[in-house]
Design a protein around this motif. Structure first.
Motif, mmCIF file in Angstrom:
data_model
loop_
_atom_site.group_PDB
_atom_site.id
_atom_site.type_symbol
_atom_site.label_atom_id
_atom_site.label_comp_id
_atom_site.label_asym_id
_atom_site.label_seq_id
_atom_site.Cartn_x
_atom_site.Cartn_y
_atom_site.Cartn_z
ATOM 1 N N UNK A 75 -10.466 5.167 -5.943
ATOM 2 C CA UNK A 75 -9.916 3.889 -5.484
ATOM 3 C C UNK A 75 -9.271 4.018 -4.106
ATOM 4 N N UNK A 76 -9.185 5.231 -3.604
ATOM 5 C CA UNK A 76 -8.595 5.446 -2.277
ATOM 6 C C UNK A 76 -9.421 4.729 -1.213
ATOM 7 N N UNK A 77 -8.764 3.884 -0.432
ATOM 8 C CA UNK A 77 -9.446 3.096 0.595
ATOM 9 C C UNK A 77 -8.418 2.276 1.360
ATOM 10 N N UNK A 86 -4.347 -2.487 4.373
ATOM 11 C CA UNK A 86 -3.281 -1.608 3.928
ATOM 12 C C UNK A 86 -3.907 -0.413 3.191
ATOM 13 N N UNK A 87 -3.453 0.773 3.540
ATOM 14 C CA UNK A 87 -4.024 1.991 2.976
ATOM 15 C C UNK A 87 -3.467 2.240 1.575
ATOM 16 N N UNK A 88 -4.367 2.507 0.652
ATOM 17 C CA UNK A 88 -3.987 2.963 -0.688
ATOM 18 C C UNK A 88 -4.618 4.332 -0.892
ATOM 19 N N UNK A 126 0.810 -1.206 0.000
ATOM 20 C CA UNK A 126 0.000 0.000 0.000
ATOM 21 C C UNK A 126 0.844 1.256 0.000
ATOM 22 N N UNK A 127 0.172 2.397 -0.090
ATOM 23 C CA UNK A 127 0.887 3.679 -0.071
ATOM 24 C C UNK A 127 0.208 4.700 -0.933
ATOM 25 N N UNK A 128 0.974 5.731 -1.257
ATOM 26 C CA UNK A 128 0.466 6.859 -2.030
ATOM 27 C C UNK A 128 0.865 6.718 -3.491
ATOM 28 N N UNK A 129 -0.077 7.002 -4.380
ATOM 29 C CA UNK A 129 0.191 6.929 -5.809
ATOM 30 C C UNK A 129 -0.625 8.014 -6.500
#
Length: 121
Positions: free
Chosen positions: A89-91, A115-117, A9-12
């Motif tokens: 899609x953030x969740x 896991x955070x996305x 997960x993470x920031x994109x």
């Protein structure tokens, strides 16, 4: 007795890609369906995709054509390749596995810790 550990997960940025992994370990005889679900704050947990032990897949309409679920049965691991990501899609993404455990033999459903996305615009 069975643990599911997620990673990836993470920031994109929007339009980008990310790959999630989930490995199952513990007293496992076999694993039936594995899948990914996601949950936004204050909302219910929704299906993203599932894959059977034989490789049959099922996707939510919102991710069809963008996400690909796969699994490695030898590693008890399921993957989610997420392409063309959108802000919606953030969740928090949760792994799920229907496991047949050893000693005693029984079938149970397990969840990962999530896991955070986060997809930024």
């Amino acid at each position: 007795q069975v643990q599911l550990v997620e990673s990836g997960g993470g920031l994109v940025q929007a339009g980008g890609s990310k790959r999630l992994s989930c490995a199952a370990s513990g007293s496992i005889l076999s694993i039936n369906t594995m899948g990914w679900y996601r949950q936004e704050p204050g909302k219910q947990r929704d299906l993203v995709a599932t894959v059977s032990s034989g490789g049959s897949t099922n996707y939510a309409d919102s991710v069809k054509g963008r996400f690909i679920i796969s699994r490695d049965n030898a590693k008890n691991t399921v993957y989610l390749q997420m392409n063309s990501l959108k802000t919606e899609d953030t969740a928090v993404y949760y792994c799920n596995a229907n496991v047949v455990q050893r000693f005693p033999i029984r079938q149970r459903n397990y969840w990962g810790q999530g896991t955070q996305v986060t997809v930024s615009s």
